[in-house]
Design a protein around this motif. Structure first.
Motif, PDB file in Angstrom:
ATOM      1  N   LEU A 190       0.850  -1.191   0.000  1.00 44.69           N
ATOM      2  CA  LEU A 190       0.000   0.000   0.000  1.00 44.69           C
ATOM      3  C   LEU A 190       0.884   1.239   0.000  1.00 44.69           C
ATOM      4  O   LEU A 190       1.904   1.284   0.689  1.00 44.69           O
ATOM      5  N   SER A 191       0.495   2.240  -0.757  1.00 42.21           N
ATOM      6  CA  SER A 191       1.216   3.509  -0.742  1.00 42.21           C
ATOM      7  C   SER A 191       1.182   4.103   0.653  1.00 42.21           C
ATOM      8  O   SER A 191       0.174   4.006   1.365  1.00 42.21           O
ATOM      9  N   ASP A 192       2.298   4.746   1.060  1.00 47.31           N
ATOM     10  CA  ASP A 192       2.305   5.363   2.386  1.00 47.31           C
ATOM     11  C   ASP A 192       1.435   6.620   2.433  1.00 47.31           C
ATOM     12  O   ASP A 192       1.264   7.235   3.481  1.00 47.31           O
ATOM     13  N   GLU A 193       0.849   6.990   1.284  1.00 55.55           N
ATOM     14  CA  GLU A 193      -0.089   8.111   1.263  1.00 55.55           C
ATOM     15  C   GLU A 193      -1.506   7.668   1.644  1.00 55.55           C
ATOM     16  O   GLU A 193      -2.392   8.504   1.846  1.00 55.55           O
ATOM     17  N   ILE A 194      -1.734   6.360   1.700  1.00 52.17           N
ATOM     18  CA  ILE A 194      -3.063   5.858   2.066  1.00 52.17           C
ATOM     19  C   ILE A 194      -3.219   5.909   3.578  1.00 52.17           C
ATOM     20  O   ILE A 194      -2.468   5.285   4.315  1.00 52.17           O
ATOM     21  N   LYS A 195      -4.198   6.663   4.019  1.00 48.28           N
ATOM     22  CA  LYS A 195      -4.416   6.871   5.445  1.00 48.28           C
ATOM     23  C   LYS A 195      -5.929   6.802   5.732  1.00 48.28           C
ATOM     24  O   LYS A 195      -6.727   6.606   4.816  1.00 48.28           O
ATOM     25  N   ASP A 196      -6.300   6.987   7.002  1.00 49.13           N
ATOM     26  CA  ASP A 196      -7.716   7.056   7.364  1.00 49.13           C
ATOM     27  C   ASP A 196      -8.408   8.113   6.515  1.00 49.13           C
ATOM     28  O   ASP A 196      -7.919   9.249   6.400  1.00 49.13           O
ATOM     29  N   GLY A 197      -9.541   7.756   5.914  1.00 47.17           N
ATOM     30  CA  GLY A 197     -10.298   8.720   5.134  1.00 47.17           C
ATOM     31  C   GLY A 197      -9.880   8.859   3.685  1.00 47.17           C
ATOM     32  O   GLY A 197     -10.530   9.586   2.932  1.00 47.17           O
ATOM     33  N   SER A 198      -8.802   8.174   3.266  1.00 48.57           N
ATOM     34  CA  SER A 198      -8.354   8.264   1.879  1.00 48.57           C
ATOM     35  C   SER A 198      -9.406   7.696   0.933  1.00 48.57           C
ATOM     36  O   SER A 198     -10.035   6.677   1.233  1.00 48.57           O
ATOM     37  N   SER A 199      -9.593   8.355  -0.213  1.00 49.03           N
ATOM     38  CA  SER A 199     -10.513   7.857  -1.242  1.00 49.03           C
ATOM     39  C   SER A 199      -9.756   6.888  -2.141  1.00 49.03           C
ATOM     40  O   SER A 199      -8.711   7.239  -2.690  1.00 49.03           O
ATOM     41  N   LEU A 200     -10.267   5.661  -2.256  1.00 49.74           N
ATOM     42  CA  LEU A 200      -9.564   4.610  -2.984  1.00 49.74           C
ATOM     43  C   LEU A 200     -10.414   4.045  -4.121  1.00 49.74           C
ATOM     44  O   LEU A 200     -11.645   4.116  -4.086  1.00 49.74           O
ATOM     45  N   VAL A 201      -9.711   3.470  -5.090  1.00 47.47           N
ATOM     46  CA  VAL A 201     -10.350   2.687  -6.143  1.00 47.47           C
ATOM     47  C   VAL A 201      -9.714   1.303  -6.108  1.00 47.47           C
ATOM     48  O   VAL A 201      -8.486   1.177  -6.228  1.00 47.47           O
ATOM     49  N   LEU A 202     -10.527   0.269  -5.926  1.00 42.81           N
ATOM     50  CA  LEU A 202     -10.040  -1.096  -5.789  1.00 42.81           C
ATOM     51  C   LEU A 202     -10.464  -1.938  -6.986  1.00 42.81           C
ATOM     52  O   LEU A 202     -11.567  -1.790  -7.505  1.00 42.81           O
ATOM     53  N   THR A 203      -9.571  -2.824  -7.395  1.00 40.37           N
ATOM     54  CA  THR A 203      -9.891  -3.824  -8.407  1.00 40.37           C
ATOM     55  C   THR A 203      -9.814  -5.190  -7.737  1.00 40.37           C
ATOM     56  O   THR A 203      -8.889  -5.453  -6.970  1.00 40.37           O
ATOM     57  N   GLY A 204     -10.781  -6.048  -8.008  1.00 37.63           N
ATOM     58  CA  GLY A 204     -10.785  -7.374  -7.393  1.00 37.63           C
ATOM     59  C   GLY A 204     -12.153  -8.008  -7.520  1.00 37.63           C
ATOM     60  O   GLY A 204     -12.868  -7.761  -8.494  1.00 37.63           O
ATOM     61  N   SER A 205     -12.521  -8.792  -6.524  1.00 41.43           N
ATOM     62  CA  SER A 205     -13.821  -9.473  -6.586  1.00 41.43           C
ATOM     63  C   SER A 205     -14.392  -9.668  -5.190  1.00 41.43           C
ATOM     64  O   SER A 205     -13.657  -9.741  -4.198  1.00 41.43           O
ATOM     65  N   LEU A 206     -15.702  -9.751  -5.133  1.00 37.55           N
ATOM     66  CA  LEU A 206     -16.416  -9.997  -3.883  1.00 37.55           C
ATOM     67  C   LEU A 206     -16.494 -11.500  -3.651  1.00 37.55           C
ATOM     68  O   LEU A 206     -16.783 -12.263  -4.581  1.00 37.55           O
ATOM     69  N   ASN A 207     -16.211 -11.939  -2.417  1.00 36.78           N
ATOM     70  CA  ASN A 207     -16.303 -13.367  -2.140  1.00 36.78           C
ATOM     71  C   ASN A 207     -17.596 -13.705  -1.397  1.00 36.78           C
ATOM     72  O   ASN A 207     -18.401 -12.825  -1.092  1.00 36.78           O
TER      73      ASN A 207
END
Length: 221
Positions: A190-207
């Protein structure tokens, strides 16, 4: 200047010299570390020396027992088959994960293990456009119809939920519009810029446990 004053000056000067020697010894002993490569650290020639080694975490090489983290690193610019085993006791940043750059400072024992007293992790910033990404609420509403199917989802990191890899759910993603929450599984860097409240875009799948298995995590940008 009388003899008494001279003696006093000699004593004071002597005390100052002793203090400086102690300070230099403490500072030098605690911070001086020779920077070497993974290959140099692994060849056994630097045993019992204080060194600093930078490398990327070998995929799925890490495990935690109590407060002790063990993992291996390799040189991404050198021979990737040469690994250095590292142990570290202490708190680990949420940025720690597969292939993250780990800067390890400590001493190498006779078995070739670097016992780190300092561990810094770094991962380059990564940004992703949220276009076509589902909200957390929308994704969960689809339910089993989207299980194990690749999707993009956007949301924010729940405060206090970030963890290092190997410690269960990596973080909780929150739908900014209605507060719906979803646990995220991810063992990558994870980038060290990712913190509480960061807006993210995730790629993957729901299990089937309604957790999101991410293959990529990026800052929204």
């Amino acid at each position: 200047m009388n003899a008494k004053t001279k003696r006093r000056m000699v004593v004071v000067t002597g005390i100052i010299v002793v203090v400086l020697i102690v300070v230099l010894a403490v500072v030098g002993g605690s911070t001086a570390a020779k920077s070497i490569s993974v290959a140099q650290a692994a060849d056994g020639s630097h045993a019992n020396e204080r060194v600093q080694v930078s490398g990327n975490v070998v995929e799925d090489s890490f495990s935690t027992t109590g407060n002790m983290l063990t993992f291996a690193i390799y040189d991404p610019d050198g021979d990737s088959s040469v690994h250095l085993s590292v142990s570290y006791e202490g708190g680990v940043a949420a940025t720690f994960g597969n292939d993250v750059t780990a800067i390890c400072t400590g001493k190498i024992d006779e078995d070739g293990v670097l016992h780190a007293t300092e561990l810094v992790t770094k991962c380059p910033s990564k940004y992703e456009n949220a276009t076509d990404a589902l909200s957390v609420s929308s994704l969960l509403d689809y339910g089993e119809s989207v299980y194990e199917k690749p999707v993009k989802v956007a949301g924010t990191v729940k405060e206090g939920s970030l963890k290092a890899a190997g410690q269960g759910d990596r973080f909780i993603l929150v739908d900014a519009s209605d507060g719906t929450e979803m646990a995220v599984l991810f063992d990558g860097a994870l980038s060290d810029e990712i913190k509480d409240g960061s807006s993210l875009v995730l790629t993957g799948s729901l299990n089937s446990d309604s957790k999101f298995s991410a293959t990529d995590v990026a800052l929204e940008g």
